[in-house]
Design a protein around this motif. Structure first.
Motif, PDB file in Angstrom:
ATOM      1  N   GLN A  28       0.836  -1.208   0.000  1.00  0.00           N
ATOM      2  CA  GLN A  28       0.000   0.000   0.000  1.00  0.00           C
ATOM      3  C   GLN A  28       0.870   1.259   0.000  1.00  0.00           C
ATOM      4  O   GLN A  28       0.608   2.209  -0.748  1.00  0.00           O
ATOM      5  CB  GLN A  28      -0.915  -0.004   1.219  1.00  0.00           C
ATOM      6  N   SER A  29       1.901   1.255   0.821  1.00  0.00           N
ATOM      7  CA  SER A  29       2.798   2.412   0.880  1.00  0.00           C
ATOM      8  C   SER A  29       3.490   2.639  -0.452  1.00  0.00           C
ATOM      9  O   SER A  29       3.653   3.785  -0.897  1.00  0.00           O
ATOM     10  CB  SER A  29       3.853   2.206   1.975  1.00  0.00           C
ATOM     11  N   VAL A  31       2.472   1.841  -3.481  1.00  0.00           N
ATOM     12  CA  VAL A  31       1.538   2.365  -4.473  1.00  0.00           C
ATOM     13  C   VAL A  31       1.278   3.852  -4.224  1.00  0.00           C
ATOM     14  O   VAL A  31       1.245   4.659  -5.157  1.00  0.00           O
ATOM     15  CB  VAL A  31       0.217   1.572  -4.445  1.00  0.00           C
ATOM     16  N   GLU A  32       1.099   4.232  -2.972  1.00  0.00           N
ATOM     17  CA  GLU A  32       0.729   5.605  -2.654  1.00  0.00           C
ATOM     18  C   GLU A  32       1.914   6.566  -2.645  1.00  0.00           C
ATOM     19  O   GLU A  32       1.780   7.734  -3.030  1.00  0.00           O
ATOM     20  CB  GLU A  32       0.030   5.650  -1.297  1.00  0.00           C
ATOM     21  N   LEU A  33       3.084   6.088  -2.202  1.00  0.00           N
ATOM     22  CA  LEU A  33       4.219   6.978  -1.992  1.00  0.00           C
ATOM     23  C   LEU A  33       5.314   6.835  -3.034  1.00  0.00           C
ATOM     24  O   LEU A  33       6.088   7.767  -3.249  1.00  0.00           O
ATOM     25  CB  LEU A  33       4.829   6.728  -0.604  1.00  0.00           C
ATOM     26  N   ARG A  46       1.444   2.050   9.300  1.00  0.00           N
ATOM     27  CA  ARG A  46       0.271   1.516   8.602  1.00  0.00           C
ATOM     28  C   ARG A  46      -0.110   0.129   9.111  1.00  0.00           C
ATOM     29  O   ARG A  46      -1.290  -0.213   9.161  1.00  0.00           O
ATOM     30  CB  ARG A  46       0.533   1.442   7.100  1.00  0.00           C
ATOM     31  N   THR A 106       3.234  -1.986  -9.377  1.00  0.00           N
ATOM     32  CA  THR A 106       4.119  -0.943  -8.846  1.00  0.00           C
ATOM     33  C   THR A 106       5.301  -1.539  -8.108  1.00  0.00           C
ATOM     34  O   THR A 106       6.450  -1.110  -8.281  1.00  0.00           O
ATOM     35  CB  THR A 106       3.337  -0.011  -7.909  1.00  0.00           C
TER      36      THR A 106
END
Length: 205
Positions: A28-29, A31-33, A46, A106
């Motif tokens: 998740q990190s 993909v977002e960061l 997280r 990613t």
């Protein structure tokens, strides 16, 4: 004779639930960061664990992200679809479906890019992802031999397993992530026909 207790402490066992939460948080990190902004501290926050918990399991974010990718690839399987041709088409489509997931896409692109500058990371990718997924090619090969579609092994099958894996994985990754073209049923069928024709394992005469 029963062994006597040694009295040694083995330490607290790893929590499978915590591991899953950490690996989910790492994807998740990412993909977002993105790779550059991802930190072990962000992943720990997280996942709801202490940063020291991460460092007891992974030395750095490279190792962590590779394992987060490897978990996704370990979910791939190869259902018996009745023929080598169908098995290969199924493998291609399942692999492509995995690459459609934002986390997988990613994470894979990030670790491959980073590995161009890090030999240790390249080795970890080979061990945790590439070598483990060659099991699918080996499994499909054994099934095809049992059906009489390809001849039995004459020597060590590892070199051909390696080559077939490289051809399939390379073609799908290039098509999906480099060319950004669809890997659909039609493409999978055409690719499989070319692959099996090259291997001399077409339809029985």
């Amino acid at each position: 004779m029963c062994a006597r207790p040694t009295g040694r402490r083995t330490g607290r066992p790893r929590s499978a639930e915590a591991d899953r939460a950490i690996l989910d948080a790492a994807r998740q990190s990412l993909v977002e960061l993105g790779w550059g902004r991802l930190t072990m501290g962000d992943v720990a926050a997280r996942a709801g664990v202490a940063k020291t918990t991460l460092y007891r399991r992974w030395a750095n974010k490279s190792e962590l992200v590779v394992d987060a990718v490897a978990v996704l690839f370990d979910e791939l399987d190869l259902p018996d679809r009745g023929s080598l041709r169908s098995d290969v088409e199924g493998m291609v489509l399942r692999f492509a479906a995995l690459l459609e997931q934002p986390a997988a896409r990613t994470a894979l692109m990030a670790v491959v890019a980073e590995a161009t500058r890090d030999e240790a990371l390249r080795r970890r990718i080979r061990q945790a992802v590439v070598d483990r997924q060659k099991r699918l090619v080996a499994e499909g090969r054994r099934r095809a031999q049992a059906r009489g579609e390809i001849p039995p092994d004459d020597g060590d099958p590892a070199p051909q397993v390696d080559l077939v894996f490289d051809v399939i994985a390379g073609a799908v990754v290039h098509r999906a992530l480099v060319s950004c073209e669809p890997v659909d049923g039609d493409w999978a069928a055409r690719f499989t026909g070319l692959l099996l024709g090259g291997l001399g394992a077409g339809a029985p005469t």
